[in-house]
Design a protein around this motif. Structure first.
Motif, PDB file in Angstrom:
ATOM      1  N   LEU A 207      63.616  96.564   3.718  1.00 48.41           N
ATOM      2  CA  LEU A 207      63.929  96.527   5.144  1.00 48.41           C
ATOM      3  C   LEU A 207      64.210  95.106   5.606  1.00 48.41           C
ATOM      4  O   LEU A 207      63.833  94.132   4.957  1.00 48.41           O
ATOM      5  CB  LEU A 207      62.775  97.123   5.963  1.00 48.41           C
ATOM      6  N   GLU A 208      64.895  95.013   6.741  1.00 46.27           N
ATOM      7  CA  GLU A 208      65.019  93.775   7.513  1.00 46.27           C
ATOM      8  C   GLU A 208      64.106  93.915   8.722  1.00 46.27           C
ATOM      9  O   GLU A 208      64.090  94.959   9.367  1.00 46.27           O
ATOM     10  CB  GLU A 208      66.445  93.593   8.015  1.00 46.27           C
ATOM     11  N   THR A 209      63.360  92.871   9.048  1.00 44.67           N
ATOM     12  CA  THR A 209      62.482  92.955  10.226  1.00 44.67           C
ATOM     13  C   THR A 209      63.304  92.957  11.511  1.00 44.67           C
ATOM     14  O   THR A 209      62.887  93.530  12.518  1.00 44.67           O
ATOM     15  CB  THR A 209      61.484  91.802  10.270  1.00 44.67           C
ATOM     16  N   VAL A 210      64.437  92.282  11.487  1.00 48.14           N
ATOM     17  CA  VAL A 210      65.443  92.379  12.544  1.00 48.14           C
ATOM     18  C   VAL A 210      66.768  92.647  11.848  1.00 48.14           C
ATOM     19  O   VAL A 210      67.184  91.869  10.989  1.00 48.14           O
ATOM     20  CB  VAL A 210      65.555  91.090  13.394  1.00 48.14           C
ATOM     21  N   GLN A 211      67.392  93.764  12.181  1.00 47.83           N
ATOM     22  CA  GLN A 211      68.639  94.129  11.521  1.00 47.83           C
ATOM     23  C   GLN A 211      69.796  93.354  12.137  1.00 47.83           C
ATOM     24  O   GLN A 211      70.080  93.500  13.321  1.00 47.83           O
ATOM     25  CB  GLN A 211      68.880  95.634  11.642  1.00 47.83           C
ATOM     26  N   ASP A 241      64.044  91.896   3.163  1.00 42.08           N
ATOM     27  CA  ASP A 241      65.313  91.172   3.070  1.00 42.08           C
ATOM     28  C   ASP A 241      65.357  90.190   4.238  1.00 42.08           C
ATOM     29  O   ASP A 241      65.631  90.558   5.366  1.00 42.08           O
ATOM     30  CB  ASP A 241      66.477  92.165   3.137  1.00 42.08           C
ATOM     31  N   ASP A 242      65.054  88.926   3.938  1.00 39.44           N
ATOM     32  CA  ASP A 242      65.022  87.882   4.957  1.00 39.44           C
ATOM     33  C   ASP A 242      66.226  86.952   4.836  1.00 39.44           C
ATOM     34  O   ASP A 242      66.167  85.791   5.258  1.00 39.44           O
ATOM     35  CB  ASP A 242      63.728  87.070   4.844  1.00 39.44           C
ATOM     36  N   VAL A 243      67.305  87.483   4.274  1.00 40.41           N
ATOM     37  CA  VAL A 243      68.502  86.673   4.063  1.00 40.41           C
ATOM     38  C   VAL A 243      69.036  86.124   5.384  1.00 40.41           C
ATOM     39  O   VAL A 243      69.352  84.936   5.498  1.00 40.41           O
ATOM     40  CB  VAL A 243      69.583  87.485   3.318  1.00 40.41           C
ATOM     41  N   GLN A 244      69.129  86.982   6.405  1.00 41.33           N
ATOM     42  CA  GLN A 244      69.650  86.537   7.695  1.00 41.33           C
ATOM     43  C   GLN A 244      68.547  86.255   8.704  1.00 41.33           C
ATOM     44  O   GLN A 244      68.645  85.298   9.476  1.00 41.33           O
ATOM     45  CB  GLN A 244      70.624  87.582   8.268  1.00 41.33           C
ATOM     46  N   ALA A 245      67.497  87.036   8.706  1.00 38.52           N
ATOM     47  CA  ALA A 245      66.447  86.897   9.721  1.00 38.52           C
ATOM     48  C   ALA A 245      65.451  85.784   9.403  1.00 38.52           C
ATOM     49  O   ALA A 245      64.661  85.393  10.260  1.00 38.52           O
ATOM     50  CB  ALA A 245      65.702  88.216   9.894  1.00 38.52           C
ATOM     51  N   GLY A 246      65.476  85.258   8.181  1.00 37.19           N
ATOM     52  CA  GLY A 246      64.520  84.244   7.778  1.00 37.19           C
ATOM     53  C   GLY A 246      64.962  82.821   8.071  1.00 37.19           C
ATOM     54  O   GLY A 246      65.948  82.582   8.761  1.00 37.19           O
ATOM     55  N   ILE A 247      64.214  81.859   7.545  1.00 38.41           N
ATOM     56  CA  ILE A 247      64.467  80.422   7.695  1.00 38.41           C
ATOM     57  C   ILE A 247      64.519  80.038   9.172  1.00 38.41           C
ATOM     58  O   ILE A 247      65.393  79.307   9.629  1.00 38.41           O
ATOM     59  CB  ILE A 247      65.756  79.962   6.962  1.00 38.41           C
ATOM     60  N   GLY A 248      63.576  80.567   9.947  1.00 38.78           N
ATOM     61  CA  GLY A 248      63.425  80.184  11.346  1.00 38.78           C
ATOM     62  C   GLY A 248      64.260  80.962  12.335  1.00 38.78           C
ATOM     63  O   GLY A 248      64.087  80.815  13.556  1.00 38.78           O
ATOM     64  N   ARG A 249      65.160  81.799  11.870  1.00 43.94           N
ATOM     65  CA  ARG A 249      66.103  82.481  12.767  1.00 43.94           C
ATOM     66  C   ARG A 249      65.391  83.329  13.825  1.00 43.94           C
ATOM     67  O   ARG A 249      65.861  83.434  14.956  1.00 43.94           O
ATOM     68  CB  ARG A 249      67.056  83.335  11.919  1.00 43.94           C
ATOM     69  N   THR A 250      64.255  83.926  13.464  1.00 46.19           N
ATOM     70  CA  THR A 250      63.545  84.762  14.443  1.00 46.19           C
ATOM     71  C   THR A 250      62.320  84.062  15.021  1.00 46.19           C
ATOM     72  O   THR A 250      61.509  84.688  15.699  1.00 46.19           O
ATOM     73  CB  THR A 250      63.120  86.108  13.814  1.00 46.19           C
ATOM     74  N   GLY A 251      62.177  82.760  14.739  1.00 47.25           N
ATOM     75  CA  GLY A 251      61.092  81.992  15.360  1.00 47.25           C
ATOM     76  C   GLY A 251      60.141  81.331  14.397  1.00 47.25           C
ATOM     77  O   GLY A 251      59.659  80.229  14.644  1.00 47.25           O
ATOM     78  N   SER A 252      59.838  81.985  13.284  1.00 44.65           N
ATOM     79  CA  SER A 252      58.975  81.419  12.243  1.00 44.65           C
ATOM     80  C   SER A 252      59.785  81.350  10.952  1.00 44.65           C
ATOM     81  O   SER A 252      60.840  81.971  10.841  1.00 44.65           O
ATOM     82  CB  SER A 252      57.725  82.288  12.048  1.00 44.65           C
ATOM     83  N   PHE A 253      59.298  80.584   9.974  1.00 45.29           N
ATOM     84  CA  PHE A 253      60.102  80.391   8.759  1.00 45.29           C
ATOM     85  C   PHE A 253      60.475  81.734   8.141  1.00 45.29           C
ATOM     86  O   PHE A 253      61.637  82.007   7.861  1.00 45.29           O
ATOM     87  CB  PHE A 253      59.365  79.518   7.735  1.00 45.29           C
ATOM     88  N   PHE A 254      59.464  82.583   7.907  1.00 48.07           N
ATOM     89  CA  PHE A 254      59.722  83.962   7.476  1.00 48.07           C
ATOM     90  C   PHE A 254      59.663  84.858   8.714  1.00 48.07           C
ATOM     91  O   PHE A 254      58.807  84.685   9.581  1.00 48.07           O
ATOM     92  CB  PHE A 254      58.680  84.429   6.463  1.00 48.07           C
ATOM     93  N   SER A 255      60.535  85.836   8.754  1.00 48.14           N
ATOM     94  CA  SER A 255      60.581  86.696   9.939  1.00 48.14           C
ATOM     95  C   SER A 255      59.387  87.630  10.046  1.00 48.14           C
ATOM     96  O   SER A 255      59.129  88.188  11.105  1.00 48.14           O
ATOM     97  CB  SER A 255      61.869  87.526   9.916  1.00 48.14           C
ATOM     98  N   GLY A 349      74.340  97.416  29.587  1.00 45.24           N
ATOM     99  CA  GLY A 349      73.822  96.643  28.470  1.00 45.24           C
ATOM    100  C   GLY A 349      72.340  96.785  28.215  1.00 45.24           C
ATOM    101  O   GLY A 349      71.560  97.142  29.101  1.00 45.24           O
ATOM    102  N   GLN A 350      71.981  96.481  26.979  1.00 41.06           N
ATOM    103  CA  GLN A 350      70.582  96.463  26.544  1.00 41.06           C
ATOM    104  C   GLN A 350      70.376  95.210  25.708  1.00 41.06           C
ATOM    105  O   GLN A 350      71.125  94.946  24.767  1.00 41.06           O
ATOM    106  CB  GLN A 350      70.261  97.713  25.706  1.00 41.06           C
ATOM    107  N   VAL A 351      69.361  94.407  26.057  1.00 38.98           N
ATOM    108  CA  VAL A 351      69.067  93.185  25.310  1.00 38.98           C
ATOM    109  C   VAL A 351      68.318  93.539  24.028  1.00 38.98           C
ATOM    110  O   VAL A 351      67.383  94.338  24.047  1.00 38.98           O
ATOM    111  CB  VAL A 351      68.233  92.194  26.154  1.00 38.98           C
ATOM    112  N   ARG A 352      68.739  92.921  22.938  1.00 41.83           N
ATOM    113  CA  ARG A 352      68.126  93.204  21.639  1.00 41.83           C
ATOM    114  C   ARG A 352      67.802  91.911  20.890  1.00 41.83           C
ATOM    115  O   ARG A 352      68.393  90.875  21.158  1.00 41.83           O
ATOM    116  CB  ARG A 352      69.078  94.036  20.774  1.00 41.83           C
ATOM    117  N   GLY A 353      66.882  92.025  19.946  1.00 39.47           N
ATOM    118  CA  GLY A 353      66.647  90.944  19.010  1.00 39.47           C
ATOM    119  C   GLY A 353      65.371  90.170  19.248  1.00 39.47           C
ATOM    120  O   GLY A 353      64.500  90.538  20.044  1.00 39.47           O
ATOM    121  N   ARG A 354      65.271  89.038  18.524  1.00 42.61           N
ATOM    122  CA  ARG A 354      64.068  88.207  18.552  1.00 42.61           C
ATOM    123  C   ARG A 354      64.462  86.785  18.164  1.00 42.61           C
ATOM    124  O   ARG A 354      65.305  86.573  17.309  1.00 42.61           O
ATOM    125  CB  ARG A 354      63.045  88.780  17.561  1.00 42.61           C
ATOM    126  N   GLY A 355      63.841  85.815  18.821  1.00 41.74           N
ATOM    127  CA  GLY A 355      64.102  84.426  18.467  1.00 41.74           C
ATOM    128  C   GLY A 355      65.525  84.013  18.769  1.00 41.74           C
ATOM    129  O   GLY A 355      66.044  84.241  19.860  1.00 41.74           O
TER     130      GLY A 355
END
Length: 429
Positions: A207-211, A241-255, A349-355
């Motif tokens: 899974l991705e924590t944020v798709q 799968d932290d390929v896109q959501a990782g490395i700080g993208r969602t706020g912390s190094f790992f999502s 509209g609907q707001v989505r996502g994290r970080g």
């Protein structure tokens, strides 16, 4: 006089598979930080960040200096998986700066240097460890474009590109896929418990924590925690799968950090090199690292230029200041989008996502694509996501300044205004 590139060269000589150049029809020549420039000298704010491969922006000065020095001193470029000084340095720094402070214990595997390859290696290893064949993935998941990764990807258009049946996978509903009321994991557990369900106990759940490509769908932390509990109960490996959501993208190094889970295997690529250079890691709990030497390999897994910049990128994570900056600007991003949706009900509209991985889903078909096109005309690079490109997606660099962030947000507001309320031509009688 500077020679200008004829845009027709791409249509004449490059494959029809090209994609992003159709959304951003210009020829870029220079990039620095959160800005890009084209051949006409037009400046763009980059809210795309290489689809998440440039979390630290373009041409980070510290990484660039380290890389140039390394090249000028005849540092090794290509080495497969032989030992090099730069690989050893990266491994030590990654352990000390990232893994140890988070109480994570992983062996580091270098597969081929792409996101899809780290996923392929994770799927292969899970099957090897468990002796099982099936893998459970989730609706709207995206994990890559090679056959194994495509088999756990939800998008029907991308799946058809395989040209063959994609087997040994089962798709389950992601968090809130049906509605806020339906507990999708109760549904999943019922399939595992019931011998008549047709679903065998899988080797892994991925899974991705944020798709990302699936529409900026963020799973709740309690949902992620329950997925981990299910995996432990049924002896299933959990792959994040932290390929896109990782490395700080969602706020912390790992999502997955704030969910309090510890996956068995973690897939990293995109921004792990820090500089946009190809690199991928597969992080494996030591007890599952049962590969035979060379059982999964690749000619370019020893990308020493990427090791140089990846090590330099870790300096951002030596203390908590960078993460605090991300958190502060993330709050601004989210509140801006909430205000935008409230101010323009025409968006539906609907707001989505994290970080720094957020967007707006519009119920109106084609509207998000029009808004992204308007943004490009104004000097903002922004893409769309979702099965029908129904989400316009904000991916600023994590290093962006407040001034650049505000300038980009203003362009988005203007683009929405121009799209939902186009000015009518007024003529005097």
């Amino acid at each position: 006089m500077t020679h200008k590139t004829d845009m027709n060269i791409f249509a004449q000589l490059e494959s029809e598979v090209r994609s992003y150049c159709r959304s951003f029809p210009t020829v870029f020549t220079k990039a620095k930080g959160s800005k890009m420039w084209d051949e006409d000298g037009k400046e763009y704010i980059d809210f795309f960040s290489g689809a998440g491969a440039l979390n630290y922006g373009h041409n980070d000065p510290i990484m660039k200096e380290k890389l140039v020095d390394y090249i000028m001193n005849d540092g090794i470029t290509h080495s497969l998986d032989m030992g090099t000084t730069e690989k050893a340095t990266f491994l030590k720094e990654f352990k000390e700066t990232i893994l140890k402070p988070r109480d994570l214990n992983y062996k580091v595997m270098f597969p081929g240097p792409t996101g899809t390859n780290t996923v392929e290696s994770a799927l292969k290893l899970a099957r090897k460890v468990t002796g099982r064949t099936d893998v459970i993935s989730f609706t709207n998941g995206f994990h890559g474009m090679t056959i194994g990764a495509l088999s756990v990807t939800g998008n029907s258009f991308k799946r058809k590109g395989a040209g063959i049946p994609l087997t040994h996978t089962v798709t389950m509903p992601y968090d809130n896929f049906v509605s806020d009321e339906l507990d999708t994991l109760e549904y999943l557990e019922r399939f595992l418990e019931d011998g008549g369900s047709g679903v065998a106990i899988p080797a892994a759940i991925i899974l991705e924590t944020v798709q990302g490509e699936g529409g900026i769908n963020a799973a709740r932390y309690e949902w992620l925690k329950k997925v981990e509990e299910i995996c432990r109960r049924w002896d299933i490996l959990l792959i994040v799968d932290d390929v896109q959501a990782g490395i700080g993208r969602t706020g912390s190094f790992f999502s997955f950090e704030k969910a309090g889970i510890k996956p068995d295997i973690v897939c990293l690529s995109k921004s792990i090199s820090g500089y946009g250079l190809p690199l991928a890691l597969t992080l494996i709990k030591p007890e599952y690292d049962i590969w035979e030497p060379g059982e999964h390999n690749g000619t370019f897994r020893g990308n020493n230029h990427a090791f140089v910049t990846a090590t330099a990128a870790l300096t951002y994570w030596k203390d908590d200041q960078f993460e605090k900056k991300i958190t502060k600007q993330s709050e601004r991003l989210y509140s801006f989008l909430e205000d935008l949706v409230a101010s323009y009900p025409e968006l539906e509209g609907q707001v989505r996502g994290r970080g720094f991985m957020v967007g707006v889903c519009s119920a109106k078909e084609g509207l998000s694509e029009k808004i992204a096109a308007q943004a490009f005309e104004r000097g903002l690079i922004m893409e769309t996501a979702g099965p029908k490109d129904e989400v316009f997606k904000l991916f600023p660099a994590l290093t962006i300044s407040d001034e650049e962030l505000e300038k980009g947000l203003q362009m988005i507001k203007e683009s929405v205004e121009a799209t939902v309320n186009p000015k009518e031509l007024v003529t005097n009688g």
